[in-house]
Design an enzyme around this catalytic site. Sequence first.
Site, PDB file in Angstrom:
ATOM      1  N   HIS A 148      56.467 -92.668 -23.053  1.00 28.66           N
ATOM      2  CA  HIS A 148      57.525 -91.436 -22.416  1.00 28.66           C
ATOM      3  C   HIS A 148      58.674 -92.299 -21.847  1.00 28.66           C
ATOM      4  CE1 HIS A 148      59.401 -88.324 -20.294  1.00 28.66           C
ATOM      5  NE2 HIS A 148      58.705 -87.468 -21.055  1.00 28.66           N
ATOM      6  N   ARG A 166      61.880 -89.169 -28.591  1.00 29.28           N
ATOM      7  CA  ARG A 166      61.258 -90.117 -27.667  1.00 29.28           C
ATOM      8  C   ARG A 166      61.082 -91.527 -27.936  1.00 29.28           C
ATOM      9  NH1 ARG A 166      56.359 -86.448 -24.960  1.00 29.28           N
ATOM     10  NH2 ARG A 166      57.951 -84.894 -23.929  1.00 29.28           N
ATOM     11  N   ARG A 169      55.429 -88.006 -32.020  1.00 25.60           N
ATOM     12  CA  ARG A 169      55.273 -86.463 -31.740  1.00 25.60           C
ATOM     13  C   ARG A 169      56.808 -85.786 -31.353  1.00 25.60           C
ATOM     14  NH1 ARG A 169      54.038 -83.627 -26.657  1.00 25.60           N
ATOM     15  NH2 ARG A 169      53.985 -85.744 -25.737  1.00 25.60           N
TER      16      ARG A 169
END
Length: 527
Positions: free
Chosen positions: A241, A288, A384
């Site tokens: 992240h 991300r 993702r």
Amino acid sequence: MISADYLVIGSGAAGLTFAVKIAEKFRDKKVCIVTKADDDESNTKYAQGGVAVVLDTEEDSFQKHIQDTLIAGDGLCDREVVKMVVKEGPKRLNDLIQWGANFDLDYNGKLDLGKEGGHSEYRIVHHKDITGREIETALLTRIHQLPNVNILSHHFAIDLITEHQLQIQNHENISCYGAYVLNQKTGEIKTIKATVTLLATGGIGKIYGHTTNPVIATGDGIAMAYRAKARIKDMEFVQFHPTALYEEKDGQSFLISEAVRGFGAYLRNRNGHRFMVDYDERGELASRDIVSKSIDNELKKSGDSCVYLDCTHLKVDDFKKHFPTIYKKCIANHINIEKDWIPVVPASHYLCGGIEVDKNGMTSIQNLFACGECSRTGLHGANRLASNSLLEALVYAHNSYQYLCSNPMQSDSLAIPDWNDQGTHVNKEHIIIKHNTRQLQALMRDYVGIVRSNHRLIKAKEHLDLMYREVEELYKDSKINTALCELRNMINIAHLIIGQSLERKENKGGYFNIDNSAFPEIQNPLI
């Protein structure tokens, strides 16, 4: 021995959703949930953003959400899985609402939809900045209303029971018959025999030390499945992240939600330069993997410890309304978002690979299912898309439930022996476990991080092999304890990440190896 029709290992959104549905459908069946901490402690609890789901059909569409997911996954998503998950989204969201989950509404009384990195439209359903906690609370409330569900909190699953554990030879197909479980309060090891076992054990964040995951995220389910010979895939795709709060400490990092960037915040270096526009035309709303690699490159160039999230141009009252938890955390850290920038740094966040499953959540082992972060469904590919994880958990928990309704499994009369720990002793060398845990985390951060190289991966494997032999020897000689089992599991996970990283010869999504680049002197593929 405990007998159950359905054994669920893990108490996050995936495991609880499956347990609720199967317990409601089969009132005469026993459902046993095993969780190694309190029943509400899971990765789900810390999910800030929300659930990505198409509701505004005027501005948005299933096709747009599918395309955003495919782009984020960098060519490695299973297109049919993506279509299935996206189209199921509205129904599965409705399940949560029926169970009592509350989501934020706009001024017209409709669901307030947020936007996050990689999404082309506003489609994130949320509950302020604690969406995961709201979902977890609603699911647990429903679970506690079901008399045929038994929750064993503070119970640690040690290993799955298969032919290997039972020392049965010459079996072409491996089956799962339940699990051996440690009562962490008494030290007793229980045998749980189950017709169906579902792994919903979450992620692997603790293996890196700096992580947005809770301390329980040690990859237990994947490690157990790996030792049981299940197929494990795409472990090299660890998502970092981009914006964890920088606090100069090890352990769980506080997450500054991607929704803050969706709300309009800018990323700046210490000189105030808004650097993301140099890397991607989407700026702060790039996916991300791109934002994390960009920050990593900025830190390598400058030698700084962090970059900054600038919210000073945003309306503070609106910020406090949307992100009350983040605002309070900033104030507690003496950060006034009206004047101060928030120091942030990438942290281990989500595993895109895991136990390989089909569309019904079935693993390569009979009677064993997996869903949530510990599973590899094909939805995420190499990276993702934000807020697709809760969606995936809900859809696959439902698919497994639906499959078992149509294909009920019969219990096996096989005799399961109790756990045998004869010849072992209580290990008092706790410092060995702590030392090896810290050493493993440093190894993964320094050698197997955001940007990798074959040289570092090979060195990491050599270090890991030494650690593995020491810990396995300790495990064989010692009475079982949670810390030792977690370390053993994390070493298995590290082995899988390093091995599958070395096998990948192409940079994709969240995986970047400078030796796979046409220009190896360039440390970042975006420059």
